[in-house]
Motif scaffolding. Structure first.
Motif, PDB file in Angstrom:
ATOM      1  N   VAL A 184       0.849  -1.185   0.000  1.00  0.00           N
ATOM      2  CA  VAL A 184       0.000   0.000   0.000  1.00  0.00           C
ATOM      3  C   VAL A 184       0.889   1.240   0.000  1.00  0.00           C
ATOM      4  N   ARG A 185       1.773   1.347   0.985  1.00  0.00           N
ATOM      5  CA  ARG A 185       2.770   2.413   0.990  1.00  0.00           C
ATOM      6  C   ARG A 185       3.760   2.203   2.126  1.00  0.00           C
ATOM      7  N   ARG A 186       4.932   2.803   1.982  1.00  0.00           N
ATOM      8  CA  ARG A 186       5.902   2.868   3.063  1.00  0.00           C
ATOM      9  C   ARG A 186       5.582   4.084   3.937  1.00  0.00           C
ATOM     10  N   GLU A 187       6.042   4.026   5.205  1.00  0.00           N
ATOM     11  CA  GLU A 187       5.863   5.148   6.129  1.00  0.00           C
ATOM     12  C   GLU A 187       4.399   5.598   6.165  1.00  0.00           C
ATOM     13  N   PHE A 188       3.512   4.640   6.417  1.00  0.00           N
ATOM     14  CA  PHE A 188       2.076   4.937   6.481  1.00  0.00           C
ATOM     15  C   PHE A 188       1.804   5.795   7.716  1.00  0.00           C
ATOM     16  N   ALA A 228      -1.290   8.980  13.945  1.00  0.00           N
ATOM     17  CA  ALA A 228      -1.170  10.103  14.883  1.00  0.00           C
ATOM     18  C   ALA A 228       0.013   9.945  15.824  1.00  0.00           C
ATOM     19  N   ILE A 229       0.571   8.741  15.940  1.00  0.00           N
ATOM     20  CA  ILE A 229       1.688   8.516  16.869  1.00  0.00           C
ATOM     21  C   ILE A 229       2.966   8.141  16.136  1.00  0.00           C
ATOM     22  N   GLY A 230       2.991   8.364  14.819  1.00  0.00           N
ATOM     23  CA  GLY A 230       4.188   8.064  14.046  1.00  0.00           C
ATOM     24  C   GLY A 230       3.873   7.150  12.880  1.00  0.00           C
ATOM     25  N   PRO A 231       4.795   7.062  11.926  1.00  0.00           N
ATOM     26  CA  PRO A 231       4.525   6.260  10.729  1.00  0.00           C
ATOM     27  C   PRO A 231       4.770   4.772  10.923  1.00  0.00           C
ATOM     28  N   VAL A 232       3.888   3.962  10.359  1.00  0.00           N
ATOM     29  CA  VAL A 232       4.092   2.514  10.288  1.00  0.00           C
ATOM     30  C   VAL A 232       5.061   2.242   9.139  1.00  0.00           C
ATOM     31  N   ASP A 233       6.038   1.381   9.369  1.00  0.00           N
ATOM     32  CA  ASP A 233       7.077   1.145   8.360  1.00  0.00           C
ATOM     33  C   ASP A 233       6.485   0.780   7.001  1.00  0.00           C
ATOM     34  N   ALA A 271      -6.090 -11.845   0.573  1.00  0.00           N
ATOM     35  CA  ALA A 271      -7.546 -11.693   0.678  1.00  0.00           C
ATOM     36  C   ALA A 271      -7.965 -10.237   0.725  1.00  0.00           C
ATOM     37  N   GLY A 272      -6.995  -9.309   0.629  1.00  0.00           N
ATOM     38  CA  GLY A 272      -7.310  -7.888   0.643  1.00  0.00           C
ATOM     39  C   GLY A 272      -7.318  -7.249   2.007  1.00  0.00           C
ATOM     40  N   GLY A 273      -6.938  -8.021   3.040  1.00  0.00           N
ATOM     41  CA  GLY A 273      -6.926  -7.476   4.394  1.00  0.00           C
ATOM     42  C   GLY A 273      -5.732  -6.583   4.648  1.00  0.00           C
ATOM     43  N   SER A 274      -5.903  -5.618   5.552  1.00  0.00           N
ATOM     44  CA  SER A 274      -4.829  -4.678   5.889  1.00  0.00           C
ATOM     45  C   SER A 274      -3.787  -5.339   6.780  1.00  0.00           C
ATOM     46  N   VAL A 275      -2.520  -5.026   6.507  1.00  0.00           N
ATOM     47  CA  VAL A 275      -1.407  -5.591   7.276  1.00  0.00           C
ATOM     48  C   VAL A 275      -0.424  -4.466   7.588  1.00  0.00           C
ATOM     49  N   ALA A 276      -0.136  -4.258   8.877  1.00  0.00           N
ATOM     50  CA  ALA A 276       0.860  -3.272   9.303  1.00  0.00           C
ATOM     51  C   ALA A 276       2.146  -4.005   9.658  1.00  0.00           C
ATOM     52  N   VAL A 277       3.259  -3.533   9.103  1.00  0.00           N
ATOM     53  CA  VAL A 277       4.543  -4.207   9.287  1.00  0.00           C
ATOM     54  C   VAL A 277       5.518  -3.274  10.002  1.00  0.00           C
ATOM     55  N   GLU A 278       6.068  -3.741  11.125  1.00  0.00           N
ATOM     56  CA  GLU A 278       7.125  -3.013  11.828  1.00  0.00           C
ATOM     57  C   GLU A 278       8.443  -3.739  11.567  1.00  0.00           C
ATOM     58  N   ILE A 279       9.459  -2.981  11.129  1.00  0.00           N
ATOM     59  CA  ILE A 279      10.733  -3.572  10.728  1.00  0.00           C
ATOM     60  C   ILE A 279      11.835  -3.137  11.692  1.00  0.00           C
ATOM     61  N   LYS A 280      12.598  -4.110  12.170  1.00  0.00           N
ATOM     62  CA  LYS A 280      13.735  -3.839  13.032  1.00  0.00           C
ATOM     63  C   LYS A 280      14.939  -4.644  12.552  1.00  0.00           C
ATOM     64  N   ARG A 281      16.116  -4.147  12.854  1.00  0.00           N
ATOM     65  CA  ARG A 281      17.303  -4.956  12.603  1.00  0.00           C
ATOM     66  C   ARG A 281      17.355  -6.088  13.626  1.00  0.00           C
ATOM     67  N   ARG A 282      17.127  -5.748  14.900  1.00  0.00           N
ATOM     68  CA  ARG A 282      17.043  -6.740  15.970  1.00  0.00           C
ATOM     69  C   ARG A 282      15.693  -6.596  16.641  1.00  0.00           C
ATOM     70  N   GLY A 283      14.880  -7.626  16.586  1.00  0.00           N
ATOM     71  CA  GLY A 283      13.529  -7.552  17.126  1.00  0.00           C
ATOM     72  C   GLY A 283      13.493  -7.842  18.610  1.00  0.00           C
ATOM     73  N   GLU A 284      13.105  -6.832  19.403  1.00  0.00           N
ATOM     74  CA  GLU A 284      13.005  -6.990  20.845  1.00  0.00           C
ATOM     75  C   GLU A 284      11.618  -6.555  21.313  1.00  0.00           C
ATOM     76  N   ILE A 285      11.395  -6.672  22.620  1.00  0.00           N
ATOM     77  CA  ILE A 285      10.064  -6.433  23.177  1.00  0.00           C
ATOM     78  C   ILE A 285       9.563  -5.027  22.875  1.00  0.00           C
ATOM     79  N   ASP A 286      10.461  -4.024  22.907  1.00  0.00           N
ATOM     80  CA  ASP A 286       9.999  -2.660  22.673  1.00  0.00           C
ATOM     81  C   ASP A 286       9.443  -2.483  21.262  1.00  0.00           C
ATOM     82  N   GLY A 287       9.984  -3.243  20.295  1.00  0.00           N
ATOM     83  CA  GLY A 287       9.453  -3.188  18.937  1.00  0.00           C
ATOM     84  C   GLY A 287       8.047  -3.769  18.850  1.00  0.00           C
ATOM     85  N   ARG A 319       0.915  -0.599  19.673  1.00  0.00           N
ATOM     86  CA  ARG A 319       0.288   0.724  19.738  1.00  0.00           C
ATOM     87  C   ARG A 319      -0.243   1.146  18.370  1.00  0.00           C
ATOM     88  N   TYR A 320       0.529   0.875  17.317  1.00  0.00           N
ATOM     89  CA  TYR A 320       0.064   1.193  15.971  1.00  0.00           C
ATOM     90  C   TYR A 320      -1.223   0.430  15.657  1.00  0.00           C
TER      91      TYR A 320
END
Length: 231
Positions: free
Chosen positions: A133-137, A140-145, A152-168, A174-175
């Protein structure tokens, strides 16, 4: 943000049970409603916390608690589950509030920014039929990666990290809570994508219905290099 330094004890009940004995800690109450208890060690990770949406009430202690030296009780209740955090404050050493304003968000380093670019170009790595759909979507609290749609056409939000930890995982949570309020997008699935995902982060993500995807940066770069060649 409200920051309270206090001698306190805490109890967490709900999907899990945990107890913090009496000690001096920093309690952070953020504008989004989250409440976090920090010690003077352990790096950035709180000892315990409650994520929004939640409500907080300050109550007088029961007589038995008064005998133990409790001056007041904070009850933090999650609005969508039975999770509950109770904080017994014995002594408040400092209580301050600060208006931090709107944060511009984390600026990705070279690898994370390149991972986002590569995954946007190779979004089918998330699954068959996925489309970008787009990058940096914006939210109100910041862009989704990355915002994408599944087969099936459903919406998917993707958060990208180099190292995936709990804060990510918390960031993506929150997104998702915000995006799922939009009837044009809901229901929105979450994908936590990283080169390496810590076991604790994977457990938390899966518990919240978030799918984890491990990215092979070198292989993705190789696909990019091959696609740019004429021969």
């Amino acid at each position: 943000m409200r920051v309270v330094i206090a001698r306190c004890a805490a109890r967490y009940t709900g999907r899990l049970s945990a107890h913090l004995p009496l000690a001096t800690r920093a309690i952070m109450v953020k504008a989004d409603g989250s409440v976090l208890l920090h010690s003077d060690g352990g790096s950035y990770k709180p000892l315990n916390w409650m994520s929004p949406p939640c409500t907080m009430r300050e109550l007088p202690p029961e007589p038995e608690a008064v005998e133990r030296g409790v001056a007041s009780v904070w009850v933090v209740q999650h609005q969508k589950s039975d999770d509950r955090l109770e904080i017994d404050l014995h002594e408040v050493i400092s209580d301050t509030e600060h208006e931090l304003g709107v944060d511009p968000g984390l600026i990705k380093d070279g690898v994370e920014a390149h991972l986002q670019e590569l995954l946007a170009d190779q979004v089918s790595l998330l699954g068959q039929g996925y489309t970008l759909v787009r990058r940096e979507f914006p939210t109100a609290i910041g862009p989704v990666d990355i915002m994408a749609r599944d087969g099936a056409g459903g919406s998917v939000a993707v958060e990208i990290k180099r190292r995936g930890e709990i804060d990510g995982v918390e960031q993506l949570t929150r997104y998702l809570e915000l995006l799922n309020r939009d009837p044009l997008l809901a229901p929105v699935q979450g994908v936590f994508a990283a080169q390496e995902i810590k076991p604790q982060a994977r457990v938390l993500a899966e518990d919240r219905g978030i799918r984890c995807v491990v990215l092979d940066y070198e292989a993705m770069r190789g696909s990019e290099d091959l696609s740019s060649r004429l021969f």
